[in-house]
Design a protein around this motif. Structure first.
Motif, short mmCIF file in Angstrom:
data_model
loop_
_atom_site.label_atom_id
_atom_site.label_comp_id
_atom_site.label_asym_id
_atom_site.label_seq_id
_atom_site.Cartn_x
_atom_site.Cartn_y
_atom_site.Cartn_z
N GLY A 18 0.85 -1.19 0.00
CA GLY A 18 0.00 0.00 0.00
C GLY A 18 0.89 1.23 0.00
N ALA A 19 0.25 2.40 0.16
CA ALA A 19 1.02 3.64 0.16
C ALA A 19 2.12 3.60 1.21
CB ALA A 19 0.07 4.81 0.45
N VAL A 38 6.26 -7.45 -0.76
CA VAL A 38 5.33 -8.53 -1.09
C VAL A 38 3.92 -7.96 -1.13
CG1 VAL A 38 4.65 -10.89 -0.55
CG2 VAL A 38 6.72 -9.93 0.48
N CYS A 52 -9.21 6.47 -0.38
CA CYS A 52 -9.04 7.92 -0.57
C CYS A 52 -9.41 8.39 -1.97
CB CYS A 52 -7.59 8.35 -0.32
SG CYS A 52 -6.70 7.41 0.91
N ALA A 119 2.00 -13.31 2.18
CA ALA A 119 3.11 -13.67 3.07
C ALA A 119 2.59 -14.00 4.47
CB ALA A 119 4.09 -12.50 3.15
N SER A 157 -5.40 -2.54 6.95
CA SER A 157 -6.54 -2.92 7.79
C SER A 157 -7.67 -3.41 6.90
CB SER A 157 -7.01 -1.70 8.59
OG SER A 157 -7.41 -0.67 7.70
N SER A 175 -16.66 -0.38 2.41
CA SER A 175 -16.15 0.78 1.67
C SER A 175 -15.62 0.36 0.30
CB SER A 175 -15.06 1.48 2.47
OG SER A 175 -14.13 0.54 2.95
N THR A 179 -16.94 2.35 -2.98
CA THR A 179 -16.05 3.20 -3.76
C THR A 179 -15.84 2.68 -5.19
OG1 THR A 179 -14.19 2.03 -2.78
CG2 THR A 179 -14.77 4.16 -1.81
N VAL A 196 -16.23 7.30 7.01
CA VAL A 196 -16.69 6.58 5.81
C VAL A 196 -18.19 6.77 5.65
CG1 VAL A 196 -17.03 4.31 4.76
CG2 VAL A 196 -14.86 4.83 5.86
N ARG A 280 -12.55 -0.44 11.13
CA ARG A 280 -11.65 -1.41 10.52
C ARG A 280 -10.79 -2.08 11.59
NH1 ARG A 280 -11.49 -0.44 5.07
NH2 ARG A 280 -9.45 -1.40 4.77
N LEU A 287 -1.59 -13.45 9.17
CA LEU A 287 -0.21 -13.06 8.88
C LEU A 287 0.80 -13.98 9.58
CD1 LEU A 287 1.36 -10.77 7.40
CD2 LEU A 287 1.24 -9.46 9.53
N GLY A 320 1.69 2.31 9.39
CA GLY A 320 0.39 2.43 8.72
C GLY A 320 -0.74 1.88 9.56
N ASP A 321 -1.85 1.58 8.89
CA ASP A 321 -3.07 1.15 9.58
C ASP A 321 -2.82 -0.05 10.50
OD1 ASP A 321 -4.43 3.08 8.15
OD2 ASP A 321 -5.99 1.73 7.40
N GLY A 327 -4.77 6.21 11.04
CA GLY A 327 -5.86 5.69 10.21
C GLY A 327 -5.99 6.47 8.92
N PHE A 384 -14.18 14.73 3.97
CA PHE A 384 -14.55 15.46 2.74
C PHE A 384 -16.07 15.47 2.56
CE2 PHE A 384 -10.11 14.52 2.30
CZ PHE A 384 -9.58 15.64 1.65
C1 LIG Z 1 -13.45 4.71 2.18
C2 LIG Z 1 -12.13 5.19 2.74
C3 LIG Z 1 -11.72 6.47 2.42
C4 LIG Z 1 -10.51 6.93 2.92
N1 LIG Z 1 -10.13 8.19 2.60
C5 LIG Z 1 -8.96 8.67 3.06
C6 LIG Z 1 -8.53 9.97 2.70
O1 LIG Z 1 -9.22 10.72 2.00
N2 LIG Z 1 -7.33 10.41 3.16
C7 LIG Z 1 -6.55 9.61 3.95
O2 LIG Z 1 -5.47 10.06 4.32
N3 LIG Z 1 -6.93 8.37 4.32
C8 LIG Z 1 -8.12 7.87 3.88
N4 LIG Z 1 -8.50 6.61 4.22
C9 LIG Z 1 -7.59 5.78 5.02
C10 LIG Z 1 -6.49 5.15 4.13
O3 LIG Z 1 -7.09 4.47 3.05
C11 LIG Z 1 -5.63 4.20 4.95
O4 LIG Z 1 -5.16 4.85 6.11
C12 LIG Z 1 -4.44 3.73 4.10
O5 LIG Z 1 -4.88 3.06 2.94
C13 LIG Z 1 -3.53 2.84 4.93
O6 LIG Z 1 -2.42 2.47 4.14
P1 LIG Z 1 -1.58 1.14 4.45
O7 LIG Z 1 -0.51 1.09 3.42
O8 LIG Z 1 -1.26 1.09 5.89
O9 LIG Z 1 -2.61 -0.04 4.19
P2 LIG Z 1 -3.34 -0.56 2.82
O10 LIG Z 1 -3.58 0.55 1.88
O11 LIG Z 1 -4.48 -1.35 3.30
O12 LIG Z 1 -2.24 -1.51 2.19
C14 LIG Z 1 -1.90 -2.75 2.74
C15 LIG Z 1 -1.51 -3.70 1.63
O13 LIG Z 1 -1.00 -4.90 2.19
C16 LIG Z 1 -1.46 -6.00 1.42
N5 LIG Z 1 -1.39 -7.18 2.29
C17 LIG Z 1 -2.10 -7.39 3.43
N6 LIG Z 1 -1.72 -8.56 3.99
C18 LIG Z 1 -0.77 -9.09 3.18
C19 LIG Z 1 -0.01 -10.27 3.24
N7 LIG Z 1 -0.11 -11.14 4.23
N8 LIG Z 1 0.87 -10.52 2.24
C20 LIG Z 1 1.01 -9.64 1.21
N9 LIG Z 1 0.31 -8.49 1.13
C21 LIG Z 1 -0.56 -8.23 2.10
C22 LIG Z 1 -2.85 -5.60 1.00
O14 LIG Z 1 -3.27 -6.33 -0.14
C23 LIG Z 1 -2.69 -4.11 0.75
O15 LIG Z 1 -2.40 -3.82 -0.59
C24 LIG Z 1 -9.71 6.11 3.76
C25 LIG Z 1 -10.15 4.82 4.09
C26 LIG Z 1 -11.35 4.36 3.59
C27 LIG Z 1 -11.79 2.97 3.95
#
Ligand SMILES: Cc1cc2nc3c(=O)[nH]c(=O)nc-3n(C[C@H](O)[C@H](O)[C@H](O)COP(=O)(O)OP(=O)(O)OC[C@H]3O[C@@H](n4cnc5c(N)ncnc54)[C@H](O)[C@@H]3O)c2cc1C
Ligand SMILES: NC(=O)c1ccc[n+]([C@@H]2O[C@H](COP(=O)([O-])OP(=O)(O)OC[C@H]3O[C@@H](n4cnc5c(N)ncnc54)[C@H](O)[C@@H]3O)[C@@H](O)[C@H]2O)c1
Length: 494
Positions: A18-19, A38, A52, A119, A157, A175, A179, A196, A280, A287, A320-321, A327, A384
């Motif tokens: 993710g990001a 991974v 987002c 993983a 999450s 969500s 979306t 949300v 969430r 994991l 991250g989450d 969050g 928003f």
């Molecule tokens: C509807 C909605 C709107 C949102 N709007 C905003 C916004 O406008 N602005 C903002 O700042 N935040 C917003 N958020 C929150 C934001 O989306 C999260 O905080 C952000 O995506 C968290 O990033 P992350 O990389 O921690 O997790 P994620 O984006 O969830 O990435 C985690 C990645 O890990 C992968 N993964 C998980 N387990 C495994 C595994 N065992 N092996 C390999 N890969 C795995 C998943 O496939 C995923 O791609 C919003 C959330 C929602 C639900």
């Protein structure tokens, strides 16, 4: 490991692209360490494809239309409503039609290896990989991944579906579906009153759905200032949303393409679709963290260097989450920059080491680039909705609960000259939470059209602990909405 199993070894393994994972990998790799990431689904994660970006793409047309309608000279040109097909098509462009090739190319260009698959930890610094059948370029089954130095977990999450009898069987929207939907249901029940729920209630009302919100408490947005939640509530009701407070879903059933939700106070609602927006949980359920002595489903608690506190050896980090500490994407990416820099400083023997990074990191104090200090003082968030709500730092109540003698200083944004230029009848509020003992701002909330853009000045004021009498010299341009900063300082007594 049998003879057919492949073992991949890197200095750093990042789980989740993710990001947050992308940013950790980038920063860790800059120190000269070899890095693999991974990913089980799409590179870019939730934010790019189901959170987002698509949610903001769904909300933007309504905000622009409301803005144009509030300015005579432009309002006459608005002769129709929102074009649903064009809105959904623009949303699809934001998600690249749920194709992650562009983000995968960025990883390649950055020198980060990508392995596709799921993983799971099998022990310290070791994970097994299970390929996703749908992914053509997945690692072969049984692949083992080893980290010579560190593993960083960034698995995000997943939405929680409350254990309401029959609800899961109705296959409600989370969500993700809200979306990425290709059609708009005629009626939508939203369970929840958080960000949300409020954002999607606005978006789907704009797109023509009849929306009912079931909120178990007595207010919306319970982590934001009550006045801001009240303004969102009033505007949702003006939009036509039916908000039911103190109500829970107690049973649900789906028949003939419609869902019936029975309510705690008696009666029921029938709708084409139900959106569950009840929060969430961290992505640790599947994991293998039990192999490390941790409890699956729980957040990975970290210190300010993003090192997981419950595991010995100093090799496990998270951001991250999944940490339960943030969050939002922006704050998760901040933590990711810290995690990546700490990993590079502690483990690299390349250029970072030559510059004395390891010693600097060891001695790091709060507000150093190696410590995620802002997580405790200045976390910004924007809902928003219409009006937008933007907030950073402590609410008045949180500051008092922390033992600070604070004062809330409020100003009606409608009385600012720049706001009256921006829109006729501009409605909004600005509030600073001021710690008089130190003479600094510890929290701020803004509501109104484009209130998101007012937030960063407040974040800078809080992070820099700028005294009010120095902020007095930061003169806002006339006539902008930012001139509210002058009015707030005058109201504070300057
Ligand atoms: C509807 C909605 C709107 C949102 N709007 C905003 C916004 O406008 N602005 C903002 O700042 N935040 C917003 N958020 C929150 C934001 O989306 C999260 O905080 C952000 O995506 C968290 O990033 P992350 O990389 O921690 O997790 P994620 O984006 O969830 O990435 C985690 C990645 O890990 C992968 N993964 C998980 N387990 C495994 C595994 N065992 N092996 C390999 N890969 C795995 C998943 O496939 C995923 O791609 C919003 C959330 C929602 C639900
Ligand atoms: N613009 C943004 O930055 C943005 C937008 C959307 C989501 N997010 C993030 O995504 C995450 C998830 O958001 P969310 O709105 O789902 O969660 P949330 O925790 O903000 O809100 C959950 C809501 O559901 C209610 N709830 C919880 N359990 C319930 C139950 N069993 N029955 C009825 N109601 C119940 C809570 O009282 C609360 O109102 C949050 O971290 C949020 O910050 C951010």
């Amino acid at each position: 490991m049998n003879a057919e199993q492949q073992a991949l070894e890197y200095d750093v393994v990042v789980v989740g692209a993710g990001a947050v994972g992308e940013n950790v990998a980038d920063r860790a790799g800059r120190g000269g360490l070899s890095v693999v990431i991974v990913e089980d689904e799409l590179v870019g994660g939730e934010c790019s494809y189901w959170a987002c970006m698509p949610s903001k793409a769904l909300l933007r047309p309504g905000a622009v239309l409301a803005g144009a309608r509030a300015v005579p000279g432009a309002s006459e040109a608005v002769t129709g409503g929102i074009d649903t097909a064009a809105t959904l098509a623009r949303r699809d462009r934001f998600t690249s039609d749920w194709d992650d090739a562009g983000q995968a190319r960025w990883l390649e260009k950055t020198g980060i290896d990508l392995v596709r698959g799921r993983a799971r930890f099998t022990g310290p610094r070791e994970l097994s990989l299970e390929p996703d059948d749908a992914t053509l370029d997945a690692a072969p089954a049984g692949t083992v991944l080893r980290a010579r130095r560190a593993v960083v977990v960034a698995t995000g999450s997943v939405p929680v579906i409350p254990p309401v009898p029959g609800l899961a069987e109705c296959e409600p929207w989370t969500s993700r579906e809200a979306t990425s939907a290709e059609t708009v249901p005629a009626s939508l029940v939203v369970i929840g009153g958080g960000v949300v729920a409020c954002e999607m209630a606005v978006a789907y009302t704009d797109l023509g759905a009849a929306v009912t919100m079931l909120v178990r408490g007595d207010r919306l947005l319970d982590r934001m200032e009550p006045f801001a939640a009240q303004e969102v509530e009033e505007s949702l009701m003006e939009l036509g949303v039916d908000i039911r407070f103190g109500v829970e879903a107690v049973r649900a059933a789906r028949q003939d393409g419609r869902t019936t939700v029975e309510l705690s106070q008696g009666g029921s609602i029938v709708a084409d679709q139900v959106l569950v927006a009840t929060g969430r949980r961290p992505g640790t359920g599947d994991l293998g963290v039990e192999a490390l002595g941790l409890e699956p489903g729980r957040p990975l608690a970290v210190d300010d260097a993003m090192q997981v506190t419950g595991v010995e050896g100093g090799w496990l980090f998270a951001a991250g989450d999944v940490t339960g500490r943030t969050g939002t994407t922006h704050q998760g990416k901040y933590d990711a920059r810290v995690a990546g820099d700490v990993v590079a400083a502690r483990f690299s023997d390349g250029p970072a080491a030559a510059e004395g990074a390891a010693a600097e990191e060891r001695a790091a104090a709060p507000w150093s680039r190696y410590r995620a200090t802002a997580d405790h003082a200045a976390v910004p968030q924007v809902a928003f909705t219409r009006p937008e709500v933007s907030a950073v730092g402590l609410t008045e109540q949180e500051a008092r609960a922390a033992g600070m003698a604070v004062r809330a200083v409020r100003y009606d944004l409608g009385n600012v000259a720049g706001a009256s230029v921006a829109a006729d009848g501009y409605r909004g509020t600005a509030q600073l939470v001021v710690d008089d003992a130190r003479g600094v701002v510890v929290g701020a909330t803004f509501t109104g059209p484009d209130a998101a853009e007012l937030l960063h000045a407040a974040t800078i004021a809080i992070v820099s602990e700028a005294p009010l009498d120095r902020l007095w010299h930061a003169v806002p341009a006339y006539p902008t909405v930012s001139e509210v900063w002058l009015r707030l300082l005058e109201t504070a007594g300057l």
